[in-house]
Scaffold this active site. Structure first.
Site, short mmCIF file in Angstrom:
data_model
loop_
_atom_site.label_atom_id
_atom_site.label_comp_id
_atom_site.label_asym_id
_atom_site.label_seq_id
_atom_site.Cartn_x
_atom_site.Cartn_y
_atom_site.Cartn_z
N GLU A 239 0.86 -1.18 0.00
CA GLU A 239 0.00 0.00 0.00
C GLU A 239 0.90 1.23 0.00
O GLU A 239 1.64 1.47 0.95
CB GLU A 239 -0.88 0.04 1.25
N ASP B 94 -5.76 8.30 10.51
CA ASP B 94 -4.44 7.76 10.80
C ASP B 94 -4.07 7.94 12.27
O ASP B 94 -4.36 8.98 12.86
CB ASP B 94 -3.38 8.42 9.93
#
Length: 269
Positions: free
Chosen positions: A56, A67
């Site tokens: 990724e 995040d």
């Protein structure tokens, strides 16, 4: 998964191969530009060489709402260094040349700024297999659905324990390649204990489709990779790899090899 989803998926053969080996795929995330662009690209090719099945490639964004602190710090450093979307496409190209499979993970705003069709075109040209879009839901993804079909890219949407049955079914139906199952609510990050919600969420997806399911948001060890690999098709690792990269490429290589061994011991006690 429909016949159309299976035939069109660029990642389908990889998951078929892993299934034949009775193991899950190892999916590793790193942000482009951390600690600098060249090192991040080298780190991503290290993932390939150390046993990571899918890489990724993160596109740093100034408002990363999903995040955890480790990835936020890394993306802030990358943005301070002047990283651009184009650098992520360069990383995809390098991964592809190294024999790996790359998907880009990005919030939707950078893709809109780049141009949805142009981004899909350039991602496919770089050898990319698809796109993970954590803040885009299928109901608002008409441009991306069209562009991904036009350029033959997989589209990986997220489901969570909070997803309603209708939303989950719609998300799975719109996905191609695999579905990203967020195993804990809220932000990502390495945790000592992997969420108990993950097996239930995978089971909910499996009840409506046979599309592969990747589970992320918490894996940091070989043992956790093996645990998740017993019920998921893909084991996604992000924050732990970013932390390892902070200690240098040898540390990243060592952790990746451990995790790759973990997905291969899924049937061990």
């Amino acid at each position: 998964m429909t016949v159309e989803q299976r035939e069109a998926s660029r990642l389908g053969p990889l998951f078929d191969s892993c299934r034949a080996e009775n193991r899950a795929a190892l999916i590793g995330y790193l942000p482009t530009g951390y600690p600098d662009v060249n090192t991040s690209v080298r780190a991503m090719t290290e993932l390939v060489e150390s046993g990571c099945d899918i890489v990724e490639v993160g596109v740093p964004y100034s408002d990363p709402g999903m995040d955890g602190p480790t990835i936020q710090r890394a993306t802030e450093a990358a943005l301070s260094g002047g990283v651009r979307v184009r650098d992520a496409l360069t990383a995809v190209e390098s991964i592809s040349k190294a024999g790996g499979r790359a998907v880009v993970m990005t919030y939707w705003n950078p893709v809109l700024r780049y141009g949805v069709d142009a981004f899909a075109r350039d991602l496919a040209a770089a050898g990319g297999h698809g796109l993970i879009t954590p803040d885009l839901i299928p109901d608002e993804a008409q441009q991306w659905l069209a562009a991904s079909d036009e350029h033959g890219l997989d589209r990986i949407f997220l489901v969570a324990p909070s997803s309603t049955p209708e939303r989950l079914a719609n998300t799975v139906a719109a996905s191609r390649g695999f579905v990203y199952a967020a195993s804990t609510m809220g932000v990502t990050g390495a945790r000592d204990a992997v969420s108990n919600a993950a097996p239930d969420l995978v089971a909910r997806v499996k009840a409506v489709s046979d599309i592969p399911v990747g589970v992320g948001l918490g894996v940091r060890s070989r043992e956790q990779a093996a645990e998740i690999g017993r019920y998921a098709d893909g084991v996604i690792v992000g924050s732990a790899l970013v932390s390892a990269l902070g200690d240098g490429l040898p540390s990243l290589r060592s952790l990746t090899e451990e995790l790759a061994a973990g997905v291969r011991q899924r049937n061990s006690p």
